[in-house]
Design an enzyme around this catalytic site. Structure first.
Site, PDB file in Angstrom:
ATOM      1  N   GLU A 193       3.437 -32.883 -52.494  1.00 26.33           N
ATOM      2  CA  GLU A 193       2.055 -32.535 -52.853  1.00 26.33           C
ATOM      3  C   GLU A 193       1.733 -31.109 -52.383  1.00 26.33           C
ATOM      4  O   GLU A 193       1.091 -30.340 -53.086  1.00 26.33           O
ATOM      5  CB  GLU A 193       1.102 -33.562 -52.218  1.00 26.33           C
ATOM      6  CG  GLU A 193      -0.290 -33.590 -52.804  1.00 26.33           C
ATOM      7  CD  GLU A 193      -0.419 -34.387 -54.100  1.00 26.33           C
ATOM      8  OE1 GLU A 193       0.573 -34.508 -54.841  1.00 26.33           O
ATOM      9  OE2 GLU A 193      -1.526 -34.865 -54.369  1.00 26.33           O
TER      10      GLU A 193
ATOM     11  N   THR B  22      -6.129 -29.403 -60.263  1.00 27.87           N
ATOM     12  CA  THR B  22      -6.669 -29.562 -58.908  1.00 27.87           C
ATOM     13  C   THR B  22      -6.893 -28.201 -58.242  1.00 27.87           C
ATOM     14  O   THR B  22      -7.921 -27.987 -57.592  1.00 27.87           O
ATOM     15  CB  THR B  22      -5.709 -30.429 -58.060  1.00 27.87           C
ATOM     16  OG1 THR B  22      -5.611 -31.698 -58.696  1.00 27.87           O
ATOM     17  CG2 THR B  22      -6.219 -30.642 -56.654  1.00 27.87           C
TER      18      THR B  22
HETATM   19  N1  HSE Z   1      -9.107 -34.571 -52.238  1.00 25.71           N
HETATM   20  C1  HSE Z   1      -8.503 -33.836 -53.311  1.00 25.71           C
HETATM   21  C2  HSE Z   1      -9.542 -32.945 -53.974  1.00 25.71           C
HETATM   22  C3  HSE Z   1      -7.938 -34.828 -54.293  1.00 25.71           C
HETATM   23  O1  HSE Z   1     -10.655 -33.420 -54.190  1.00 25.71           O
HETATM   24  O2  HSE Z   1      -9.247 -31.777 -54.240  1.00 25.71           O
HETATM   25  C4  HSE Z   1      -7.343 -34.219 -55.529  1.00 25.71           C
HETATM   26  O3  HSE Z   1      -7.078 -35.246 -56.491  1.00 25.71           O
END
Ligand code: HSE
Length: 313
Positions: free
Chosen positions: A132, A185
């Site tokens: 990740e 993301t």
């Molecule tokens: N916690 C992360 C974000 C999860 O919100 O960027 C990404 O799926």
């Protein structure tokens, strides 16, 4: 006799859950990804096939989350055995449902079984987190931990990594609307504020504590009213057309609470019975259609089991 092939399904996940940015997540029963690992004569790892990704994911081991996570596992156990990986994407990419995490988790769990389980769950988590980290500049463990452990998880600390497994109230159901758009993301993280107001921080940790208390007390109302996000949802809402109307449709249909799943575009809603969960899905889908969005709805209980072995021989 040594195993030759292992197939594992790892579930999709809802990260953040409104009040727990980067620290709270839970697994759902479906969708998810399946990874097959197979012993081969040639040393090293190769990805022999990826299905269901419309040729979009990298076939190079060092760029693929399942590949990176399995390479890390093999590094930790110091083996140069030959391994072939087959990835069956059974969930959308860039959906906010932890697609890269599900592949990494399915991969390491399958490889660990193939090698007769040399690594602990914490070590598997580290392998998947490495994957990740290499695809987002800032590795977050909320999706990975939820997919690997199942149920609700809290990332209490990143340094050192400390995961706390939380209870799941028995009637809790999750409805997810996946609008057919993609959000990267990295892009969604660039929108996040570097600093937050003390009053927002106070509201956020009050809600996170309230949510977790609700899980322990089977208090569905407390769970619902604690799903409030002062940090990520306000800045990410513009990325999802119709978000406010879709969320409102969920709430009007009996949702306990609703917010963006991970970095979006998926939107989740929690409820306390399966019929309401289905009705919420239909209402969310109507609101999405009004915003000119095609969508898919997934309804499931919280998945307390985590990864599932599909086949081993
Ligand atoms: N916690 C992360 C974000 C999860 O919100 O960027 C990404 O799926």
């Amino acid at each position: 006799m040594a195993l030759k092939e292992v197939s594992v399904f790892a579930p999709a996940t809802v990260a953040n859950v409104g009040c727990g940015f980067d620290v709270l997540g839970f697994a759902v029963s479906h969708p998810g990804d399946m990874v097959v690992v197979r012993r081969v004569a040639d040393k090293g790892i190769c990805i022999s096939d990826i299905r269901g990704d419309r040729e979009r994911l990298p076939r190079e081991v060092e760029k693929n989350t399942a590949g990176i996570a399995i390479a890390e596992l093999m590094n930790k156990i110091e083996t140069e055995d030959g391994l072939e990986i087959e990835i069956h994407k059974k969930m959308p990419l860039g959906s906010g449902l932890g697609s890269s995490a599900a592949s990494a988790v399915a991969g390491v769990v399958a490889a660990n079984i193939l090698f007769e389980e040399p690594l602990s769950q914490t070590e598997l988590l580290q392998c998947a987190l490495k994957a990740e980290e290499s695809i987002t500049s800032n590795g977050h463990a909320d999706n990975i931990a939820a997919s690997l452990y199942g149920g609700f998880v809290l990332v209490r600390s990143y340094d050192p990594l400390d995961i706390v497994q939380l209870p799941t109230p028995v009637h809790l159901h999750c409805t997810i609307l996946h609008p057919h758009i993609e959000i990267h993301t990295g892009e969604a993280r660039r929108l996040l504020p570097k600093k937050i107001l003390l009053e927002d921080a106070t509201a956020q940790w009050g809600n996170l504590a309230g949510f977790i208390s609700g899980l322990y007390q089977d208090d569905y109302d407390l769970i619902g009213k604690s799903i409030e996000d002062r940090i990520a949802e306000p800045v990410r809402t513009p990325l999802i057309p119709g978000f406010s109307a879709i969320k409102q449709a969920a709430m009007d249909s009996g949702a306990l609470g609703s917010s963006i799943s991970g970095s979006g575009p998926s939107i989740f809603a929690l409820s306390d019975d399966p019929l309401t969960a289905g009705e919420i899905g239909r209402a969310m889908q109507r609101a999405a259609r009004d915003a000119d969005l095609d969508s898919t709805v997934y309804v499931s209980k919280v998945n307390e089991d985590g990864p599932r072995v599909i086949k081993r021989h």
